[in-house]
Write a protein that holds these residues in place. Structure first.
Motif, mmCIF file in Angstrom:
data_model
loop_
_atom_site.group_PDB
_atom_site.id
_atom_site.type_symbol
_atom_site.label_atom_id
_atom_site.label_comp_id
_atom_site.label_asym_id
_atom_site.label_seq_id
_atom_site.Cartn_x
_atom_site.Cartn_y
_atom_site.Cartn_z
ATOM 1 N N PHE A 163 3.643 25.342 16.248
ATOM 2 C CA PHE A 163 4.948 25.853 16.653
ATOM 3 C C PHE A 163 5.737 26.189 15.387
ATOM 4 N N PRO A 164 5.501 27.371 14.805
ATOM 5 C CA PRO A 164 6.140 27.687 13.517
ATOM 6 C C PRO A 164 7.660 27.722 13.591
ATOM 7 N N TRP B 22 9.489 25.816 15.245
ATOM 8 C CA TRP B 22 9.956 24.435 15.274
ATOM 9 C C TRP B 22 9.466 23.656 14.055
ATOM 10 N N ASN B 23 8.698 24.328 13.169
ATOM 11 C CA ASN B 23 8.153 23.669 11.984
ATOM 12 C C ASN B 23 7.360 22.423 12.377
ATOM 13 N N ALA B 24 6.480 22.607 13.361
ATOM 14 C CA ALA B 24 5.774 21.453 13.926
ATOM 15 C C ALA B 24 4.396 21.855 14.445
ATOM 16 N N LYS B 25 3.536 20.852 14.572
ATOM 17 C CA LYS B 25 2.234 21.014 15.207
ATOM 18 C C LYS B 25 2.087 19.909 16.249
ATOM 19 N N SER B 26 1.549 20.273 17.424
ATOM 20 C CA SER B 26 1.495 19.326 18.540
ATOM 21 C C SER B 26 0.093 19.225 19.119
ATOM 22 N N GLN B 27 -0.164 18.080 19.744
ATOM 23 C CA GLN B 27 -1.364 17.887 20.548
ATOM 24 C C GLN B 27 -0.993 17.044 21.756
ATOM 25 N N TYR B 28 -1.659 17.314 22.878
ATOM 26 C CA TYR B 28 -1.243 16.796 24.171
ATOM 27 C C TYR B 28 -2.399 16.076 24.851
ATOM 28 N N PHE B 29 -2.034 15.104 25.711
ATOM 29 C CA PHE B 29 -3.026 14.388 26.514
ATOM 30 C C PHE B 29 -2.323 13.745 27.696
ATOM 31 N N TYR B 30 -3.106 13.320 28.675
ATOM 32 C CA TYR B 30 -2.573 12.614 29.836
ATOM 33 C C TYR B 30 -2.647 11.109 29.605
ATOM 34 N N ASP B 31 -1.655 10.392 30.125
ATOM 35 C CA ASP B 31 -1.811 8.942 30.207
ATOM 36 C C ASP B 31 -2.368 8.595 31.581
ATOM 37 N N ALA B 32 -2.349 7.323 31.957
ATOM 38 C CA ALA B 32 -2.997 6.890 33.195
ATOM 39 C C ALA B 32 -2.307 7.414 34.445
ATOM 40 N N ILE C 140 2.350 13.905 30.812
ATOM 41 C CA ILE C 140 1.888 14.740 29.709
ATOM 42 C C ILE C 140 2.528 14.219 28.428
ATOM 43 N N VAL C 141 1.715 13.556 27.627
ATOM 44 C CA VAL C 141 2.185 12.936 26.389
ATOM 45 C C VAL C 141 1.870 13.876 25.232
ATOM 46 N N GLU C 142 2.824 14.028 24.350
ATOM 47 C CA GLU C 142 2.669 14.909 23.196
ATOM 48 C C GLU C 142 2.857 14.109 21.911
ATOM 49 N N PHE C 143 1.944 14.288 20.980
ATOM 50 C CA PHE C 143 2.149 13.855 19.596
ATOM 51 C C PHE C 143 2.616 15.080 18.831
ATOM 52 N N ILE C 144 3.851 15.087 18.374
ATOM 53 C CA ILE C 144 4.378 16.231 17.654
ATOM 54 C C ILE C 144 4.618 15.853 16.193
ATOM 55 N N ALA C 145 3.906 16.545 15.302
ATOM 56 C CA ALA C 145 4.043 16.322 13.862
ATOM 57 C C ALA C 145 5.144 17.244 13.358
ATOM 58 N N ARG C 146 6.290 16.664 13.076
ATOM 59 C CA ARG C 146 7.465 17.442 12.683
ATOM 60 C C ARG C 146 7.699 17.329 11.182
ATOM 61 N N ARG C 147 7.659 18.476 10.510
ATOM 62 C CA ARG C 147 7.898 18.478 9.076
ATOM 63 C C ARG C 147 9.385 18.361 8.743
#
Length: 220
Positions: free
Chosen positions: A91-92, A94-104, A108-115
């Motif tokens: 996400f340029p 937002w200056n960020a990169k994300s990855q998504y997954f489901y919990d139980a 929709i859970v997102e890990f967002i790496a924010r610079r």
């Protein structure tokens, strides 16, 4: 904007506890028969037992330079939700990169790496690298009305979006993701957006249910 605690509801608290504690290795911070809570950096993620719950979206901020070790760590534990074949989504704007997954519960859970958020990654990734809860999804048919209600609690800057189909309000350290279920689906897998029931504690304290905000004092 600081989100100190996100409270979600679950029909199967044992399954969620097993997922976050055993699969994800999150550290519990409090637990009773009807709820369980986990540390998420400077914030907390809490699940309360309920007869009714629908999947929601939320994001956890990780250091901006940690998206590759986080990807390796996640792939050992969950199936990532790709977008156009990419597990790490850029996400340029937002200056960020994300990855998504489901919990139980299929949240929709997102890990967002924010610079834009201060923090450095450890040599090997673990949940201790999580900085804080950074996003909470709030579905509504009228995003302008929802934004105005939030802004009435406390001034809230617009961050991104047209606030008809989608809008993000707040700042890089904390965002409310406003999404219109009539015109949008949850990114990245196209999940149908359902009404959310959740509570937020931090700079804004409220319960959100059936597209309505009820201010309330929430204590950790």
């Amino acid at each position: 904007m600081e989100i100190k605690e996100l409270i979600l509801f679950t029909k199967n608290i044992e399954r969620q506890k097993d997922f976050y504690e055993r699969v994800m290795n999150f550290e519990p911070c409090d637990e009773e028969d009807d709820y369980v809570c986990f540390k998420t950096g400077r914030s907390r993620l809490k699940f309360i037992r309920s007869e009714h719950s629908d999947p929601v979206h939320f994001a956890l901020i990780i250091p901006g330079d940690s998206y590759l070790p986080a990807n390796n760590w996640l792939k050992k534990r969950v199936s990532l939700l790709p977008f156009e074949g990419d597990e790490i989504i850029d996400f340029p704007n937002w200056n960020a990169k994300s990855q998504y997954f489901y919990d139980a519960d299929l949240n929709i859970v997102e890990f967002i790496a924010r610079r834009d958020v201060e923090g450095s990654a450890p040599s090997s990734f673990s949940p201790k690298a999580i900085l804080q809860i950074g996003e909470v999804g709030l579905p509504a048919d009228d995003l302008e009305a929802l934004y105005n209600r939030l802004n009435a609690i406390k001034p809230l800057p617009r961050y991104s979006g047209d606030f008809k189909r989608f809008g993000a309000a707040g700042d890089p350290e904390g965002l409310f993701i406003l999404a219109n279920p009539k015109h949008k689906e949850w990114f990245p897998a196209g999940d149908k957006i359902k009404n959310a029931h959740l509570m937020v504690r931090g700079d804004y304290n409220f319960e959100y249910k059936n597209q309505k905000i009820k201010q309330k004092n929430l204590h950790i």
